[in-house]
Design an enzyme around this catalytic site. Structure first.
Site, short mmCIF file in Angstrom:
data_model
loop_
_atom_site.label_atom_id
_atom_site.label_comp_id
_atom_site.label_asym_id
_atom_site.label_seq_id
_atom_site.Cartn_x
_atom_site.Cartn_y
_atom_site.Cartn_z
CB THR A 47 -40.46 -50.59 19.89
OG1 THR A 47 -41.33 -49.15 20.66
CG2 THR A 47 -40.25 -50.21 18.70
CB CYS A 48 -39.70 -50.06 24.67
SG CYS A 48 -39.22 -48.30 24.70
NE ARG A 50 -43.63 -46.22 17.96
CZ ARG A 50 -44.66 -44.96 18.47
NH1 ARG A 50 -45.14 -45.28 17.19
NH2 ARG A 50 -44.20 -43.50 18.89
CD GLN A 124 -37.07 -49.88 19.16
OE1 GLN A 124 -37.26 -48.49 18.27
NE2 GLN A 124 -36.82 -50.37 20.43
CB SER A 196 -31.50 -53.19 19.22
OG SER A 196 -32.85 -53.46 19.89
CE1 TYR A 197 -34.43 -49.81 22.47
CE2 TYR A 197 -34.99 -48.78 24.62
CZ TYR A 197 -35.19 -48.83 23.20
OH TYR A 197 -36.45 -47.42 23.33
#
Length: 454
Positions: A47-48, A50, A124, A196-197
């Site tokens: 993810t953004c 991790r 996510q 998705s974001y």
């Protein structure tokens, strides 16, 4: 079989280091299963903020198999990202057994996020499992782990107000931007990306009253994204920026492009940003000429929500432009009331215990089966004693009567057995957990020694 996770996040690494480490993350799971014989399943959560790998390892619980899997994956990460193997080894925290489930359930519930209580992470986590499943690299244990994580996240959402109290990364970014923007119905926004974001950003903008949104994508998917959501797709980013008040960039395109490059080539080639400073300068110069202004009076706010930065950091040096990236958002992340976190943590802890009881059921069931077998032997002996005593008194026992005697003895023996079964299951689970903790501690020590020796 053992569950193992290698995790790196904003807690342990700065975002620059995390960005380097997670380059090529999407290919690691499949490669690990294909190349390492002790890894039978893998799910990658990137993810953004991790980069985490969850592994099902078929290895003896002596630390050697865990160390082998850890070092193998670290080498693959190093090769894909261009970092040194020692750096990759030192960047990950290794977890095994109960700690794996506890960590993932907390992550899925938003308890471990940069913005505590964020909502995007649940989706996510779900998509990470879907991707691994589609690639054919998951396992039954990992399926159960991630499905339980999603159920736990939903339970936290429905039984607490953590999600409502917490802020998403997108919402926090828009909050910061709002102070420098016109009223939302007057804001002209450009959205870079179609993932998705991007969808979450568009929904958040509309909820605030911003309907003037144009979408740009290097991948060519802007038309499809825009048509499905009733917005305008653009192909000339500089032209779109000329009258933009707000730019939200979340494509992550740099990470995907870099992943295709061999490690040596990656270091030699310059990495291009989706939005560079020169493009922003050209856009503002064109806007000034068109408006007859020098310079353009209105500011442009740029939100870079991509881990692999979409936006050249030098954009912040362009006059009239404000750049907010993930590091900025982390610094402005709101605190959450401790009682909400405690409520959510209780749900996570309960889910972890239930999952571990299921996962470690085989070990526990072995002990329970042994108790049941012993109980049946006791029943048989007691029935035999009763029958022998009756026969010694000249009162033979008929088969139906013997069955009735056996049922009575069995009820009494099994009533006494319940507490023993509960205790045996708890003891077996605790022993397995203690063994796994010892294994991961030994493996971590071996890995750190290997990293220090390189």
């Amino acid at each position: 079989m053992a569950l193992l996770s290698l995790t790196a996040s904003h807690h342990e690494l700065d975002l620059d280091a995390l960005e380097r480490l997670s380059t090529g993350a999407h290919s690691i799971g499949g490669s690990a299963v294909a190349a390492c014989d002790v890894i039978t399943g893998a799910v990658v959560l990137a993810t953004c903020n991790r980069f985490e790998l969850y592994l099902d390892v078929d290895a003896p619980l002596d630390g050697t198999g865990v160390q082998h899997a850890t070092e193998h994956v670290a080498r693959m990460v190093a090769e894909a990202s261009g970092v040194e193997v020692a750096e990759a080894l030192a960047s990950f925290r290794t977890r095994a057994g109960t700690e794996v489930a506890e960590h993932l359930f907390a992550v899925a519930s938003g308890l471990d996020s940069m913005v505590v209580g964020e909502r995007e992470i649940a989706g996510q986590v779900k998509r990470a499992l879907e991707t691994a499943h589609a690639d054919g690299v998951t396992s039954s244990t990992l399926e159960l782990l991630f499905q339980t994580a999603s159920r736990t996240s939903k339970k936290v959402s429905t039984q607490t107000t953590l999600g409502g109290a917490g802020r998403s990364v997108v919402a926090l970014g828009l909050d910061l931007a709002a102070a420098e923007l016109p009223p939302w119905p007057q804001v002209r926004a450009v959205l870079i990306g179609t993932g998705s974001y991007a969808g979450a950003s568009l929904a958040a903008l509309r909820a605030l009253g911003c309907d003037d949104v144009r979408v740009y994508s290097q991948s060519g998917r802007a038309e499809e994204f825009a048509a499905a959501r009733g917005v305008e797709a653009v192909t000339d980013l500089v032209a779109a920026l000329e009258d933009a008040d707000l730019v939200v960039s979340c494509s992550g395109a740099r990470g995907r492009a870099d992943a295709a490059r061999p490690g040596a080539e990656r270091r030699e080639q310059a990495i291009e940003h989706v939005l560079d400073a020169a493009a922003v300068v050209r856009a503002r110069e064109r806007a000034a000429v068109r408006a007859g202004e020098e310079p353009v009076a209105r500011p442009t706010v740029v939100l870079d929500l991509a881990l692999h930065r979409d936006v050249d950091p030098r954009v912040a040096d362009v006059e009239g432009v404000l750049l907010y990236d993930l590091a900025t958002l982390a610094a402005h992340s709101p605190s959450i009331a401790s009682e909400l976190v405690t409520q959510a943590r209780t749900i996570v802890d309960e889910a972890t215990r239930a999952f571990e009881e299921t996962r470690l059921g085989r070990a526990a069931d072995t002990a329970v089966v042994a108790l049941l077998a012993d109980a049946e032997r006791r029943v048989a002996l007691e029935v035999a004693d009763v029958v022998a005593l009756r026969e010694a008194d000249g009162d033979p026992v008929e088969p139906d009567e013997a069955d009735e005697i056996a049922r009575g003895v069995r009820r009494r023996v099994h009533a006494d057995l319940h507490r023993a079964i509960v205790a045996a299951r708890a003891e077996a689970v605790a022993a397995a957990q203690a063994e796994e903790r010892a294994v991961v501690a030994d493996a971590q020590a071996l890995v750190h020694e290997a990293a220090a020796a390189r």
